[in-house]
Structures are given as structure tokens and as C-alpha cells.
Design a protein around this motif. Structure first.
Motif, short mmCIF file in Angstrom:
data_model
loop_
_atom_site.label_atom_id
_atom_site.label_comp_id
_atom_site.label_asym_id
_atom_site.label_seq_id
_atom_site.Cartn_x
_atom_site.Cartn_y
_atom_site.Cartn_z
N GLY A 27 104.34 8.47 32.78
CA GLY A 27 105.31 9.32 32.12
C GLY A 27 104.99 10.78 32.16
O GLY A 27 105.80 11.58 31.71
N CYS A 28 103.85 11.20 32.70
CA CYS A 28 103.50 12.61 32.73
C CYS A 28 102.80 12.93 34.04
O CYS A 28 101.67 12.48 34.28
CB CYS A 28 102.59 12.95 31.55
N PRO A 29 103.44 13.68 34.93
CA PRO A 29 102.80 14.06 36.20
C PRO A 29 101.47 14.77 35.94
O PRO A 29 101.29 15.46 34.94
CB PRO A 29 103.82 14.99 36.83
N SER A 30 100.55 14.59 36.87
CA SER A 30 99.17 15.05 36.66
C SER A 30 99.06 16.55 36.44
O SER A 30 98.16 17.00 35.72
CB SER A 30 98.31 14.64 37.86
N ARG A 31 99.94 17.36 37.01
CA ARG A 31 99.82 18.81 36.90
C ARG A 31 100.71 19.38 35.78
O ARG A 31 100.89 20.59 35.68
CB ARG A 31 100.17 19.45 38.23
N CYS A 32 101.26 18.51 34.98
CA CYS A 32 102.15 18.94 33.90
C CYS A 32 101.52 18.65 32.54
O CYS A 32 100.55 17.90 32.43
CB CYS A 32 103.50 18.24 34.01
N THR A 33 102.09 19.27 31.53
CA THR A 33 101.66 19.01 30.15
C THR A 33 102.80 18.33 29.41
O THR A 33 103.95 18.79 29.46
CB THR A 33 101.31 20.34 29.43
N CYS A 34 102.48 17.21 28.75
CA CYS A 34 103.52 16.45 28.05
C CYS A 34 103.29 16.51 26.54
O CYS A 34 102.15 16.50 26.07
CB CYS A 34 103.51 14.99 28.52
N ARG A 35 104.38 16.59 25.83
CA ARG A 35 104.34 16.57 24.37
C ARG A 35 105.23 15.42 23.92
O ARG A 35 106.43 15.60 23.69
CB ARG A 35 104.85 17.90 23.81
N PRO A 36 104.63 14.26 23.79
CA PRO A 36 105.43 13.06 23.49
C PRO A 36 106.21 13.16 22.20
O PRO A 36 107.34 12.66 22.11
CB PRO A 36 104.37 11.96 23.42
N GLU A 37 105.64 13.84 21.17
CA GLU A 37 106.34 13.93 19.90
C GLU A 37 107.68 14.64 20.05
O GLU A 37 108.70 14.24 19.47
CB GLU A 37 105.49 14.67 18.86
N ALA A 38 107.68 15.72 20.84
CA ALA A 38 108.91 16.48 21.06
C ALA A 38 109.66 16.03 22.30
O ALA A 38 110.72 16.56 22.61
CB ALA A 38 108.58 17.97 21.18
N LYS A 39 109.07 15.05 23.00
CA LYS A 39 109.64 14.54 24.25
C LYS A 39 109.87 15.67 25.25
O LYS A 39 110.94 15.80 25.86
CB LYS A 39 110.93 13.77 23.97
N GLU A 40 108.83 16.51 25.42
CA GLU A 40 108.88 17.65 26.33
C GLU A 40 107.88 17.44 27.47
O GLU A 40 106.78 16.93 27.27
CB GLU A 40 108.53 18.95 25.60
N VAL A 41 108.28 17.91 28.66
CA VAL A 41 107.39 17.92 29.82
C VAL A 41 107.36 19.37 30.32
O VAL A 41 108.39 19.92 30.74
CB VAL A 41 107.90 16.98 30.93
N ILE A 42 106.17 20.00 30.28
CA ILE A 42 106.01 21.39 30.65
C ILE A 42 105.25 21.47 31.97
O ILE A 42 104.05 21.17 32.04
CB ILE A 42 105.25 22.18 29.56
N CYS A 43 105.96 21.88 33.02
CA CYS A 43 105.35 22.04 34.35
C CYS A 43 105.47 23.49 34.81
O CYS A 43 105.51 23.78 36.01
CB CYS A 43 106.03 21.12 35.36
N SER A 44 105.54 24.42 33.90
CA SER A 44 105.76 25.83 34.22
C SER A 44 104.49 26.47 34.78
O SER A 44 103.39 26.27 34.27
CB SER A 44 106.20 26.58 32.97
#
Length: 578
Positions: A27-44
Motif C-alpha cells: 500500500g505504500c511505494p518504497s520512495r513515498c511517505t504514507c499516512r494511513p490515519e489520514a489516508k494520504e500518500v506523499i511522493c513529493s
């Protein structure tokens, strides 16, 4: 929190943690940051060259900004059916395939700002029926084609600023029935896309900045009955508004600033009965004329800062009973008289700062209200006279006002009688010099109450002198010079009497000498033509070799009475070519 099962434990400690947090192992690509509580995926800012895979299907926000993405493929995000916000800003995207966002039925916000898009194929936005906000600004888009946004019936805000738009097709905005705000800044458009805008029935706010359009034509915004706010700014070529350019609109706010308007566009504004806020700042407007804004019954604020204002005429704001705020800072005004307003008691905010104000009796009404008026933190300052130079209005005490804020009534200096008796066609000058503080205005009127201007056969010169050029009999009569200022008036009457010049009743068209000269010139012209013909025949005959050099001509002369006809005796002569 989920209960960890034995099958989950086999995945190792990291998988257990993700499962317990409710996110799948992929559920979270290796180069990204995931915030499961907010259901956010940050790959910026991860230097990604392509969209990674393995997103959690329950993600609601995906940030792919500040990467090196170049394309968005067909159905690129189809597995993210719960996604509500997608950010693709600040990449290198130059191509988006048809149905690129198909499957994102819950997407509310889409940002594609600052990429390299030149054209958007029809069908790219298919499936985005829930989208509310779309940002296409800072791309290189050249044209919006017909039906580009047809599937976006719920879109409310469209940002299209900072593009290279040269053309917007008439049906480009077809389907945007819910759009309320459209921002179109810095484009290469050469005319208002009237037909395209008319496809936006619920548009409420329109902003157009930094566009090189020279005029606003009549009916520029037709069928936009719900439009309430228009911002037109930084159009350096805009110097004309058609008299019906704003017709049919129910605007409450209008900004036309940083343009090239030299006058207040009274004819265009008169249609705006619901207007409350008007900003004409940073235009080379020199005067606000009297009694021409009365149709703006609900106007509350007028901003005309940073212009070239020299004068605000009496009655300029007459009829504006709701007028509350006036900003005329940073102009060339020397005064603001009380008689410009419908009621100064309604005025709440006044910006007069950064003007060369002459602190005399004309500004006494402002100074006396200095404690009640809101100067918005910018105190007016006196420029003249020297006794009060650079003093702010708040620095004056009530006791010194009658002594300092004074005026000297207008007075005509030379009151000697002036009477001119001349013949018709003569030029006549009548002098009228006056002094006073402030400098009085000179007005000339005739006995028929006609007021003379600086132009025309009878005109007022810059020094106050009345000039009558080529005087006519009908100009005879009395003329009055009025010199007036805020403290008082003075007048002087002069007389003009013009004597008519007799004229001959008939003038011969031609004299005898004229007829002789005309006849002689005609005869000489005829001989010249004959001579030229004979010269031409001579050279032609020489080029033809051996030909006959004689010719015999029979003729019948006219009778002595000028008639020809039968019975006349014929004659013959022989002509020889030399």
C-alpha cells in the motif's frame, strides 16, 4: 485497529505493523511517505520519472508534485477509486492520454500546475464527474478545444492562468454548468472569448489579468446573468469600453485597474445599478466629472488611487446616498470640495494621502471631521501654503483652523469698460484678469446664457481672454466674465457691436478680356494638335518607302447661312505631302 492473524505474522515485523495500521503490504511505494490515519500518500520531491505502483486502494490524497513525470497514461490511477485529491504540479508533463483519469469517480481536487502541457486532447478529463477544483495554471497551453471539459458538470473553480492561450473555441466550456469562478491571467488572447464564456450560466467570479486587449466591445459578457465580480487588471492597451460592454450584468464588484483609461467610463457603468465596489486605480484619469455617476445607486466604495486626477468636479458623487469609502490617494489633487458629495455625513473612509493638497477653506470640512473620518492609517498632509507645509491633518487644533484654513474671494483686476465697435470679419479680444486664493476660474457667457469653451470661433484663451474670430453681425451683444473660487465670485460685462459689410448682388462670371484669352488659348491648342499630326504622318511615310505624295479631296462647302444640304456647289483641292 485490526486483529493480527497468523497469515499476517509470516510477512515479518514490517508487514505486521502495516496490517495492524490498516494498510496492505503493497500500500505504500518504497520512495513515498504514507499516512494511513489520514489516508494520504506523499511522493513529493522524490525525483520520480514515472508514477509508482502499489498504492493502497483506500488512499484519499496522493501528492506527486515536484518530480520528473513526463506523461500521464490512460487510466493511470484507475485503482484509486476513493481518491479525492491528486496533485501533479511542478513536473515535466507534456502529454496526457485520453481517459487519463478514468475511474477517479470521487476525485474533488486535481492540480496539474506548472507543467509543459501545450494542448489538452478532448476526453482527457473523462470520468471526473465529481471534480470541484481544477488547476491548469503555469503551463504552455495554446488552445482550449470544443468539449474539453464536457464531463465536468460539478466543476466549480477553474484556474487557467499563466498559459500561452491564443484561442478558446466557442464550445470549449460546454458542460461546465456549475462553474462559479474562472481565473484567466496572462494569456495571448487578442479579444474577449465572449461565445465561450456564454457557456457558463452560473459563473459568479471572473478574473482576467495581464492581457493585451485594446478595448472591451459591446455585450462582451452576454448571457452571464449570475456574474457578480469582474477583475480586469494590467491590460496596458485597454483604453476604450463600449457603451454597452457591461450591459445585461448584475455586478456588485468591478475592478478595471492598471489599464490605459483616460476618463471614467460613465456610459459603460450606467448599466450597473447593483454595483457596490468600483476600483479604477492606476489609470491616467484626470477628472471625475459632475453628475455622471448617479445611476450607480448602490455604490458604496470607489477606489481611484495612483492615477492622474487633477480635479473632482462639484456633484461628482451626487445621488450616491450609500457612498461610504473614497480612495483617491497618490494623485495630483490640490483639494476636495464638500459639494462633490451627496452627503458628507455618510462618508466613513477617506484616503487623500500622497496628493499635493492646498490647505485652505476648501479642505476645512475634512479637517473638522479628522477625528470621525477614517483615513485608513494614512493621514493627509498639507503641501501649501508654506505656513502649514508638511503638517498632517491630525496635528491641527480646533482653535487655529479659522486662522489657517482661509481663502481670499475672487476679484477682477481691471474693471475699465470694454466696448468694441467693429466691421464684420474683424477679430476681437476682451480681457478678464482676476486674482484670489485659490486661483479663480474664469467663465465667459453670452447674453443668451451660452457658456464658451476653449474651442470654437468664439473661445476662451488660457489667460481668461475671450477671443471672437471673424466677428459676425449676430455676435453683437453683451458678454459677461465670471471669476469665481470657493470664497466668492466677481463679474464684468463687455459689449460687442458688429457692422455688416455691403455685398454686390451679382458678380459676372466672365469678363470680355477673359473670353478673348480663352478663345485664343483654344485656337492655339488646336493648331498645336494639327502640327503634331502632320509630323507624325511625315515620319510614318518615310518608314513606308515609295508612296503617293499627293491626295485630291472633294468637298461641299456650307451655305452662307450656316446650313448644308443639296444645291451647294462642290469644290476640290489637292494636298501634297512634303
Amino acid at each position: 485497529m485490526k486483529i493480527c492473524t497468523p497469515s499476517v505474522v509470516r510477512w515479518g515485523a514490517w508487514s505486521i505493523l502495516l496490517a495492524c495500521l490498516g494498510v496492505s503490504a503493497g500500500g505504500c511505494p518504497s520512495r513515498c511517505t504514507c499516512r494511513p490515519e489520514a489516508k494520504e500518500v506523499i511522493c513529493s520531491g522524490k525525483h520520480l520519472n514515472s508514477v509508482p505502483e502499489g498504492f493502497s486502494s483506500d488512499a484519499k490524497r496522493l501528492d506527486l508534485s515536484y518530480n520528473k513525470l513526463k506523461t500521464v497514461g490512460r487510466r493511470q490511477f484507475s485503482g484509486l477509486q476513493l481518491l479525492q485529491e491528486l496533485d501533479l504540479s511542478d513536473n515535466l508533463i507534456s502529454m496526457m492520454e485520453v481517459e487519463a483519469f478514468q475511474g477517479l469517480k470521487n476525485l474533488r481536487t486535481l492540480r496539474i500546475k506548472n507543467n509543459r502541457l501545450k494542448i489538452i486532447p478532448v476526453g482527457v478529463f473523462a470520468g471526473l464527474s465529481s471534480l470541484r477544483f481544477l488547476d491548469l495554471s503555469q503551463n504552455e497551453i495554446l488552445v482550449f478545444l470544443d468539449y474539453t471539459f464536457k464531463d465536468m458538470s460539478n466543476l466549480q473553480i477553474l484556474e487557467a492562468s499563466e498559459n500561452d492561450l491564443v484561442f478558446i473555441s466557442q464550445r470549449a466550456f460546454f458542460g461546465l454548468t456549475s462553474l462559479v469562478e474562472f481565473n484567466l491571467d496572462r494569456s495571448n488572447l487578442t479579444s474577449i472569448p465572449t461565445e465561450a464564456l456564454s457557456q457558463l450560466p452560473n459563473l459568479t467570479r471572473l478574473r482576467m489579468l495581464r492581457i493585451y486587449i485594446p478595448s472591451l466591445p459591446n455585450n462582451a459578457f452576454r448571457r452571464l446573468h449570475k456574474l457578480r465580480s469582474v477583475i480586469i487588471s494590467s491590460w496596458p492597451m485597454l483604453d476604450t469600453l463600449g457603451s454597452s460592454s457591461l450591459a445585461g450584468l448584475n455586478l456588485t464588484s468591478l475592478v478595471i485597474s492598471n489599464c490605459n483609461l483616460s476618463t471614467v467610463p460613465y456610459a459603460a457603468l450606467r448599466h450597473l445599478a447593483y454595483l457596490r465596489f468600483l476600483d479604477l486605480s492606476y489609470n491616467p484619469i484626470t477628472v471625475i466629472q459632475g453628475n455622471l455617476l448617479g445611476d450607480l445607486l448602490r455604490l458604496q466604495e470607489l477606489h481611484l488611487a495612483g492615477g492622474s486626477l487633477l480635479r473632482i468636479e462639484p456633484g461628482a458623487f451626487r445621488g450616491l446616498s450609500n457612498f461610504r469609502t473614497l480612495n483617491i490617494s497618490s494623485n495630483q489633487l490640490t483639494t476636495l470640495e464638500e459639494n462633490a458629495f451627496h452627503s458628507v455625513g455618510n462618508l466613513q473612509v477617506l484616503r487623500l494621502d500622497s496628493n499635493p493638497l492646498a490647505c485652505d477653506c476648501r479642505l476645512l470640512w475634512v479637517v473638522r471631521r479628522r477625528l470621525r473620518l477614517n483615513f485608513d492609517g494614512f493621514q493627509p498632509t498639507c503641501s501649501t501654503p508654506d505656513a502649514v507645509r508638511l503638517r498632517q491633518f491630525r496635528d491641527f487644533s480646533e482653535k487655529e483652523l479659522p486662522r489657517l484654513f482661509t481663502c481670499r474671494p475672487a476679484r477682477i483686476l481691471d474693471r475699465r469698460p470694454q466696448e468694441a465697435r467693429v466691421e464684420e470679419g474683424t477679430n476681437v479680444l476682451f480681457s478678464c484678469k482676476a486674482d484670489g486664493d485659490p486661483a479663480p476660474a474664469i467663465t465667459w457667457i453670452s447674453s443668451h446664457k451660452n457658456v464658451f469653451s476653449p474651442v470654437g470661433r468664439i473661445r476662451v484663451l488660457p489667460n481668461g481672454t475671450l477671443e471672437v474670430r471673424y466677428a459676425q453681425v449676430q455676435d453683437s451683444g453683451a458678454y459677461q466674465c465670471l471669476a469665481g473660487n470657493a470664497a466668492g465670485n466677481d463679474s464684468l460685462t463687455v459689449g460687442l457691436y458688429v457692422k455688416g459689410v455691403p455685398r454686390n448682388r451679382s458678380i459676372p462670371i466672365f469678363s470680355d478680356d477673359t473670353l478673348i484669352i480663352a478663345t485664343t488659348m483654344g485656337f492655339l491648342s488646336f493648331l498645336s494638335s494639327v502640327a503634331i499630326c502632320f509630323v507624325f504622318m511625315f515620319f510614318w511615310s518615310q518608314s513606308k518607302g515609295q508612296i503617293k505624295h499627293t491626295a485630291t479631296i472633294d468637298f461641299v462647302p456650307r451655305s452662307s447661312m450656316g446650313g448644308g444640304g443639296e444645291g451647294g456647289e462642290g469644290g476640290r483641292f489637292t494636298m501634297k505631302l512634303i
